[in-house]
Design an enzyme around this catalytic site. Structure first.
Site, PDB file in Angstrom:
ATOM      1  CB  SER A  99      -0.878   0.027   1.248  1.00  0.00           C
ATOM      2  OG  SER A  99      -1.585  -1.174   1.388  1.00  0.00           O
ATOM      3  CE  LYS A 174      -4.623  -1.268   1.935  1.00  0.00           C
ATOM      4  NZ  LYS A 174      -5.241  -2.338   2.726  1.00  0.00           N
ATOM      5  CE  LYS A 242       1.846   2.101   4.678  1.00  0.00           C
ATOM      6  NZ  LYS A 242       1.312   1.105   3.802  1.00  0.00           N
TER       7      LYS A 242
HETATM    8  P1  NAD Z   1       5.698  -6.267   7.425  1.00  0.00           P
HETATM    9  O1  NAD Z   1       6.440  -5.157   8.065  1.00  0.00           O
HETATM   10  O2  NAD Z   1       5.235  -7.418   8.248  1.00  0.00           O
HETATM   11  O3  NAD Z   1       6.598  -6.893   6.237  1.00  0.00           O
HETATM   12  C1  NAD Z   1       7.331  -6.125   5.355  1.00  0.00           C
HETATM   13  C2  NAD Z   1       8.427  -6.991   4.750  1.00  0.00           C
HETATM   14  O4  NAD Z   1       9.127  -6.214   3.773  1.00  0.00           O
HETATM   15  C3  NAD Z   1       9.491  -7.443   5.775  1.00  0.00           C
HETATM   16  O5  NAD Z   1       9.607  -8.843   5.727  1.00  0.00           O
HETATM   17  C4  NAD Z   1      10.773  -6.772   5.282  1.00  0.00           C
HETATM   18  O6  NAD Z   1      11.916  -7.590   5.389  1.00  0.00           O
HETATM   19  C5  NAD Z   1      10.478  -6.557   3.827  1.00  0.00           C
HETATM   20  N1  NAD Z   1      11.311  -5.471   3.275  1.00  0.00           N
HETATM   21  C6  NAD Z   1      11.349  -4.172   3.665  1.00  0.00           C
HETATM   22  N2  NAD Z   1      12.252  -3.510   2.919  1.00  0.00           N
HETATM   23  C7  NAD Z   1      12.789  -4.407   2.064  1.00  0.00           C
HETATM   24  C8  NAD Z   1      13.803  -4.332   1.070  1.00  0.00           C
HETATM   25  N3  NAD Z   1      14.426  -3.180   0.811  1.00  0.00           N
HETATM   26  N4  NAD Z   1      14.115  -5.453   0.393  1.00  0.00           N
HETATM   27  C9  NAD Z   1      13.470  -6.621   0.653  1.00  0.00           C
HETATM   28  N5  NAD Z   1      12.504  -6.758   1.591  1.00  0.00           N
HETATM   29  C10 NAD Z   1      12.180  -5.659   2.287  1.00  0.00           C
HETATM   30  O7  NAD Z   1       4.486  -5.599   6.646  1.00  0.00           O
HETATM   31  P2  NAD Z   1       3.078  -6.265   6.229  1.00  0.00           P
HETATM   32  O8  NAD Z   1       2.136  -6.137   7.361  1.00  0.00           O
HETATM   33  O9  NAD Z   1       3.314  -7.579   5.578  1.00  0.00           O
HETATM   34  O10 NAD Z   1       2.586  -5.183   5.143  1.00  0.00           O
HETATM   35  C11 NAD Z   1       3.138  -5.122   3.824  1.00  0.00           C
HETATM   36  C12 NAD Z   1       2.306  -4.153   2.998  1.00  0.00           C
HETATM   37  O11 NAD Z   1       0.964  -4.633   2.911  1.00  0.00           O
HETATM   38  C13 NAD Z   1       2.212  -2.739   3.592  1.00  0.00           C
HETATM   39  O12 NAD Z   1       2.222  -1.788   2.563  1.00  0.00           O
HETATM   40  C14 NAD Z   1       0.887  -2.756   4.318  1.00  0.00           C
HETATM   41  O13 NAD Z   1       0.350  -1.440   4.428  1.00  0.00           O
HETATM   42  C15 NAD Z   1       0.071  -3.652   3.405  1.00  0.00           C
HETATM   43  N6  NAD Z   1      -1.050  -4.370   4.050  1.00  0.00           N
HETATM   44  C16 NAD Z   1      -0.873  -4.977   5.266  1.00  0.00           C
HETATM   45  C17 NAD Z   1      -1.952  -5.652   5.850  1.00  0.00           C
HETATM   46  C18 NAD Z   1      -1.837  -6.324   7.221  1.00  0.00           C
HETATM   47  O14 NAD Z   1      -2.877  -6.662   7.797  1.00  0.00           O
HETATM   48  N7  NAD Z   1      -0.634  -6.541   7.759  1.00  0.00           N
HETATM   49  C19 NAD Z   1      -3.185  -5.710   5.197  1.00  0.00           C
HETATM   50  C20 NAD Z   1      -3.309  -5.128   3.946  1.00  0.00           C
HETATM   51  C21 NAD Z   1      -2.225  -4.453   3.387  1.00  0.00           C
END
Ligand code: NAD
Length: 296
Positions: A99, A174, A242
């Site tokens: 997102s 979104k 964010k």
């Molecule tokens: P998270 O913090 O659990 O995971 C993020 C992952 O990205 C981590 O494993 C990290 O190692 C990886 N990462 C970060 N920078 C990186 C890089 N430079 N190279 C490689 N890997 C990298 O986050 P999440 O909860 O999985 O959310 C991910 C996205 O999905 C976000 O944009 C969030 O807003 C969106 N989202 C999350 C949810 C939820 O319920 N958690 C629901 C819908 C959407």
């Protein structure tokens, strides 16, 4: 050898891990890269492969999927000598499911087109449970032909998959989703404190409320968190902060007023400033409790 497209998955967090594992289970060849070794080990144990770098992950991929926190991470992964655009083959489809700001998606699609790389923005809704159960809503921006190419993959990950318009449209939808979810959680949190202070049995109240017009997916998914005050993420306050920034900026750019959204954005920011950024967004309840002088 699988005849399915070969997938590189970047970002194996709360969402990326179960989503990539669902693709492995569906028979896809998935190579992952992320910053935590234990998440790479988890993908390998599920039947995927671990790459040592973004370049290694994307070199032979047909489809690259990114699922990382925000615009800066998407840009870091896409651009630069070790990034996706420099190392993926022309014709590769880059699907960003994070997102991020709609403008970042638009700019990325333009920069990628110069390299012959196609892009879709495809953020999701449904939370960790939706990712695990493969019932996500997937809101897509980009061209129809690229959407058609990615649709079988989306169908493995989610249940409601819609092409919303050109690049950035998925992110705009979104942003609206995050506005609705935050306001809904805030309303539920206010109801919880009101009900408890009134001496009503909270579980009974939430059960009956959820059967009527006040019912929602938010209430279904967060009811137990409210009852147990268990704010294990889930979706972190940091990420919702964010997203409230994205929706308030995008709304201001088009002249749409979000009076309630703006207040809830402030409440999310305040929770974060008080050290609760790592908690699930259902922790908005804590802020209502503080304002009401109730238990924490
Ligand atoms: P998270 O913090 O659990 O995971 C993020 C992952 O990205 C981590 O494993 C990290 O190692 C990886 N990462 C970060 N920078 C990186 C890089 N430079 N190279 C490689 N890997 C990298 O986050 P999440 O909860 O999985 O959310 C991910 C996205 O999905 C976000 O944009 C969030 O807003 C969106 N989202 C999350 C949810 C939820 O319920 N958690 C629901 C819908 C959407």
């Amino acid at each position: 050898m699988s005849s399915l497209p070969k997938i590189a998955w970047i970002g194996l967090g709360i969402m990326g891990s179960p989503m990539s594992e669902n693709l492995v289970r569906a028979g896809y060849d998935v190579t992952g890269f992320t910053l935590e070794q234990d998440k790479l080990d988890r993908l390998t144990a599920a039947g995927g492969a671990a790459a040592a770098s973004i370049a290694d992950a994307v070199r032979d991929a047909d489809v690259v999927i990114t699922m990382v926190p925000a615009s800066p991470q998407v840009e870091a992964i896409a651009y630069g000598p070790d990034g996706v655009l420099a190392n993926a083959r022309p014709g590769t489809l880059l699907v960003d499911m994070s997102s991020i700001t709609p403008q970042t998606s638009v700019d990325l699609a333009k920069a990628a087109a110069d390299k012959g790389i196609r892009v879709l923005d495809a953020p999701v809704s449904g939370g960790e449970a939706g990712a695990i159960e493969a019932v996500l809503s997937i809101m897509v921006g980009g061209d129809q032909a690229d959407f058609d190419r990615a649709e079988p993959i989306f169908d493995v990950l989610g249940r409601t998959v819609v092409l919303c318009g050109p690049h950035g449209s998925g992110q705009t939808v979104k942003a609206a989703n995050q506005l609705i979810v935050a306001v809904n959680i805030q309303a539920c949190a206010e109801a919880v404190v009101f009900l408890e202070k009134s001496g009503v049995d909270l579980k009974a109240a939430l059960d009956v409320l959820n059967g009527g017009l006040a019912g929602s997916t938010v209430l279904t998914r967060k009811k137990d968190a409210f009852l147990a005050r268990d704010f294990t993420p889930g979706f972190r306050i940091d990420l919702h902060h964010k997203d409230m920034g994205i929706v308030t900026d995008a709304a201001r750019a088009v002249g749409a007023a979000l009076p309630v959204g703006a207040v809830v954005a402030q409440l999310v920011a305040s929770l974060r400033a008080q050290g609760d950024g790592g908690l699930d967004h259902s922790a908005l309840l804590r802020s209502v409790e503080r304002l009401s002088g109730a238990r924490l």
